[in-house]
Scaffold this active site. Structure first.
Site, PDB file in Angstrom:
ATOM      1  N   PRO A 231     -13.457 -25.253  -2.746  1.00 27.59           N
ATOM      2  CA  PRO A 231     -13.821 -23.857  -2.528  1.00 27.59           C
ATOM      3  C   PRO A 231     -13.687 -23.456  -1.052  1.00 27.59           C
ATOM      4  O   PRO A 231     -13.883 -24.274  -0.152  1.00 27.59           O
ATOM      5  CB  PRO A 231     -15.287 -23.787  -2.964  1.00 27.59           C
ATOM      6  CG  PRO A 231     -15.536 -25.011  -3.749  1.00 27.59           C
ATOM      7  CD  PRO A 231     -14.552 -26.037  -3.296  1.00 27.59           C
TER       8      PRO A 231
ATOM      9  N   TRP B  73      -6.957 -30.503  -9.465  1.00 29.77           N
ATOM     10  CA  TRP B  73      -8.315 -30.979  -9.182  1.00 29.77           C
ATOM     11  C   TRP B  73      -9.101 -31.336 -10.440  1.00 29.77           C
ATOM     12  O   TRP B  73      -9.711 -32.398 -10.514  1.00 29.77           O
ATOM     13  CB  TRP B  73      -9.096 -29.936  -8.383  1.00 29.77           C
ATOM     14  CG  TRP B  73      -8.495 -29.630  -7.051  1.00 29.77           C
ATOM     15  CD1 TRP B  73      -7.949 -28.449  -6.657  1.00 29.77           C
ATOM     16  CD2 TRP B  73      -8.363 -30.504  -5.931  1.00 29.77           C
ATOM     17  NE1 TRP B  73      -7.471 -28.527  -5.369  1.00 29.77           N
ATOM     18  CE2 TRP B  73      -7.724 -29.794  -4.893  1.00 29.77           C
ATOM     19  CE3 TRP B  73      -8.719 -31.829  -5.701  1.00 29.77           C
ATOM     20  CZ2 TRP B  73      -7.443 -30.354  -3.663  1.00 29.77           C
ATOM     21  CZ3 TRP B  73      -8.439 -32.392  -4.470  1.00 29.77           C
ATOM     22  CH2 TRP B  73      -7.808 -31.648  -3.462  1.00 29.77           C
TER      23      TRP B  73
ATOM     24  N   ASP C 128       0.851  -1.193   0.000  1.00 33.53           N
ATOM     25  CA  ASP C 128       0.000   0.000   0.000  1.00 33.53           C
ATOM     26  C   ASP C 128       0.891   1.251   0.000  1.00 33.53           C
ATOM     27  O   ASP C 128       2.122   1.138  -0.010  1.00 33.53           O
ATOM     28  CB  ASP C 128      -0.956  -0.042   1.198  1.00 33.53           C
ATOM     29  CG  ASP C 128      -0.259  -0.012   2.547  1.00 33.53           C
ATOM     30  OD1 ASP C 128       0.944   0.336   2.608  1.00 33.53           O
ATOM     31  OD2 ASP C 128      -0.912  -0.334   3.550  1.00 33.53           O
TER      32      ASP C 128
ATOM     33  N   LYS D 173     -16.493 -34.067   4.749  1.00 37.37           N
ATOM     34  CA  LYS D 173     -16.571 -33.323   3.489  1.00 37.37           C
ATOM     35  C   LYS D 173     -15.789 -32.018   3.515  1.00 37.37           C
ATOM     36  O   LYS D 173     -15.564 -31.413   2.477  1.00 37.37           O
ATOM     37  CB  LYS D 173     -18.039 -33.008   3.148  1.00 37.37           C
ATOM     38  CG  LYS D 173     -18.879 -34.225   2.875  1.00 37.37           C
ATOM     39  CD  LYS D 173     -20.304 -33.832   2.559  1.00 37.37           C
ATOM     40  CE  LYS D 173     -21.175 -35.055   2.367  1.00 37.37           C
ATOM     41  NZ  LYS D 173     -22.558 -34.685   2.040  1.00 37.37           N
TER      42      LYS D 173
END
Length: 137
Positions: A60, A47, A17, A90
């Site tokens: 995700p 994947w 920045d 999962k």
């Protein structure tokens, strides 16, 4: 816990920045790259090309938490230490530690789900197969 994989990042001027410190969203971007690198370094194919899991789109991000300790700046080399902290069927939790030598810059935890794409484009979380658990052990 699983094995720890290190992903190296070179901080550039554009990562910073106006005050000359790394702009905070870049840490999330680097941790995401470290997450993908982790599985490749564990010996798993990308994947989308995983023939054992047709339609696999990857993992995700469901949730992220980041704690900043100190700053980093242009020209520095950072190592992101990544491991899977917890497997939950999962979903799984990855832990990232962004280091400059022995100095902790920040640490993050990401919760991700292994997903496949169904007909119609809908995503579905699936249990993490044993061969992935074995590759990461």
């Amino acid at each position: 816990m699983s094995k720890t994989i290190i992903h190296r990042v070179s901080v550039t001027f554009g990562d910073c920045d106006p005050a000359g410190i790394v702009f905070f969203p870049n840490f999330s971007r680097w941790m995401d790259a470290a997450s993908h690198n982790y599985f490749v370094q564990c010996g798993l194919p990308p994947w989308h090309s995983m023939t054992e899991l047709p339609g696999c789109i990857g993992c995700p991000l469901l949730e992220i938490h980041t704690r900043f300790v100190t700053s980093a700046t242009s020209g520095e080399q950072l190592d992101i230490e990544t491991q899977v902290e917890e497997w939950r069927g999962k979903v799984f939790v990855q832990r990232h530690r962004v280091m400059r030598g022995d100095t902790l810059i920040c640490e993050g935890r990401e919760t991700r789900a292994l997903c496949v794409k169904l007909e119609g484009g809908r995503l579905k979380a699936i249990p993490v197969p044993q061969f992935i658990l074995d590759a990461c052990a």
